[in-house]
Scaffold this motif. Structure first.
Motif, mmCIF file in Angstrom:
data_model
loop_
_atom_site.group_PDB
_atom_site.id
_atom_site.type_symbol
_atom_site.label_atom_id
_atom_site.label_comp_id
_atom_site.label_asym_id
_atom_site.label_seq_id
_atom_site.Cartn_x
_atom_site.Cartn_y
_atom_site.Cartn_z
ATOM 1 N N PRO A 92 0.686 -1.352 0.233
ATOM 2 C CA PRO A 92 0.017 0.017 -0.112
ATOM 3 C C PRO A 92 0.786 1.276 -0.178
ATOM 4 O O PRO A 92 0.484 2.303 -0.844
ATOM 5 N N ALA A 93 1.886 1.259 0.545
ATOM 6 C CA ALA A 93 2.927 2.195 0.591
ATOM 7 C C ALA A 93 3.153 2.743 -0.818
ATOM 8 O O ALA A 93 3.405 3.814 -1.232
ATOM 9 N N ALA A 94 3.578 1.990 -1.653
ATOM 10 C CA ALA A 94 4.132 1.998 -2.920
ATOM 11 C C ALA A 94 2.747 2.315 -3.788
ATOM 12 O O ALA A 94 2.901 3.418 -4.626
ATOM 13 N N PHE A 95 1.826 1.809 -3.359
ATOM 14 C CA PHE A 95 0.416 2.235 -4.372
ATOM 15 C C PHE A 95 0.140 3.751 -4.112
ATOM 16 O O PHE A 95 -0.156 4.268 -4.926
ATOM 17 N N TYR A 96 0.123 4.005 -2.573
ATOM 18 C CA TYR A 96 -0.124 5.388 -2.513
ATOM 19 C C TYR A 96 0.809 6.422 -3.004
ATOM 20 O O TYR A 96 0.762 7.765 -3.283
ATOM 21 N N PHE A 97 2.068 6.078 -2.934
ATOM 22 C CA PHE A 97 2.889 6.906 -3.569
ATOM 23 C C PHE A 97 2.861 7.124 -4.946
ATOM 24 O O PHE A 97 3.072 8.085 -5.298
ATOM 25 N N VAL A 98 2.558 6.044 -5.635
ATOM 26 C CA VAL A 98 2.517 6.209 -7.189
ATOM 27 C C VAL A 98 1.194 7.029 -7.463
ATOM 28 O O VAL A 98 1.335 8.080 -8.457
ATOM 29 N N LEU A 99 0.217 7.004 -6.640
ATOM 30 C CA LEU A 99 -1.047 7.884 -6.724
ATOM 31 C C LEU A 99 -0.784 9.032 -6.264
ATOM 32 O O LEU A 99 -1.166 10.363 -6.796
ATOM 33 N N LEU B 295 1.158 10.769 -9.381
ATOM 34 C CA LEU B 295 0.300 11.135 -10.425
ATOM 35 C C LEU B 295 -0.632 12.194 -10.139
ATOM 36 O O LEU B 295 -1.076 12.954 -11.010
ATOM 37 N N ARG B 296 -1.212 12.158 -8.928
ATOM 38 C CA ARG B 296 -2.369 13.224 -8.622
ATOM 39 C C ARG B 296 -1.915 14.495 -7.764
ATOM 40 O O ARG B 296 -2.437 15.489 -7.838
ATOM 41 N N GLY B 297 -0.906 14.017 -6.888
ATOM 42 C CA GLY B 297 -0.531 15.297 -6.052
ATOM 43 C C GLY B 297 -1.139 15.764 -4.991
ATOM 44 O O GLY B 297 -0.857 16.971 -4.357
ATOM 45 N N ASP B 298 -1.899 14.746 -4.458
ATOM 46 C CA ASP B 298 -2.834 15.211 -3.375
ATOM 47 C C ASP B 298 -2.019 14.835 -2.220
ATOM 48 O O ASP B 298 -1.354 13.829 -2.004
ATOM 49 N N ASP B 299 -2.006 15.634 -1.255
ATOM 50 C CA ASP B 299 -1.109 15.584 0.016
ATOM 51 C C ASP B 299 -1.692 14.486 0.966
ATOM 52 O O ASP B 299 -1.011 13.773 1.775
ATOM 53 N N LEU B 300 -3.098 14.237 0.994
ATOM 54 C CA LEU B 300 -3.606 13.074 1.585
ATOM 55 C C LEU B 300 -2.910 11.722 1.222
ATOM 56 O O LEU B 300 -2.427 10.920 2.046
ATOM 57 N N LEU B 301 -2.689 11.692 -0.023
ATOM 58 C CA LEU B 301 -2.102 10.333 -0.556
ATOM 59 C C LEU B 301 -0.665 10.304 0.081
ATOM 60 O O LEU B 301 0.011 9.212 0.143
ATOM 61 N N LEU C 7 3.323 7.704 3.536
ATOM 62 C CA LEU C 7 4.146 7.744 4.523
ATOM 63 C C LEU C 7 4.025 6.996 5.714
ATOM 64 O O LEU C 7 4.725 6.285 6.444
ATOM 65 N N LYS C 8 2.689 6.871 6.036
ATOM 66 C CA LYS C 8 2.485 6.020 7.259
ATOM 67 C C LYS C 8 2.694 4.502 6.989
ATOM 68 O O LYS C 8 3.144 3.783 7.681
ATOM 69 N N PHE C 9 2.059 4.152 5.656
ATOM 70 C CA PHE C 9 2.396 2.765 5.406
ATOM 71 C C PHE C 9 4.078 2.373 5.371
ATOM 72 O O PHE C 9 4.483 1.539 5.744
#
Length: 95
Positions: free
Chosen positions: A18-25, A28-34, A39-41
């Protein structure tokens, strides 16, 4: 020990994927929540990895100390037969 390492590997994968998945997102999107989720994962994955490494290293140190002081028996090991090194030098090198 094998069960511990497999469990740690599965936990690490559950945190790293999930860390890699959210990092890729995030890329791609630049959302700080992602980025925060990635970072948490990532931090949990690093915690699992470092904790596993420390338990393995210090566990082996404790086992070696227990064996050194005779509080724990050595595991039975097959001792290989000695190789006769002198036989190789007994024959003449040049004929």
């Amino acid at each position: 020990m094998q069960v511990f390492l497999w469990t740690a590997g599965v936990l690490f994968a559950l945190m790293a994927i999930p860390a890699a998945f959210y990092f890729v997102l995030y890329v791609l999107r630049g959302d700080d929540l992602l980025q925060k989720r990635a970072l948490k994962f990532y931090r949990w994955a690093a915690l699992v990895f470092l904790l596993t490494f420390n338990i393995v290293v210090y566990g082996n140190i404790v086992i070696a100390l227990l064996q050194l002081f005779g509080l724990m028996p050595y595991p039975d090991q097959d001792v290989p037969e000695a190789v006769d090194v002198g036989a190789a030098f007994a024959a003449p090198l040049f004929i």
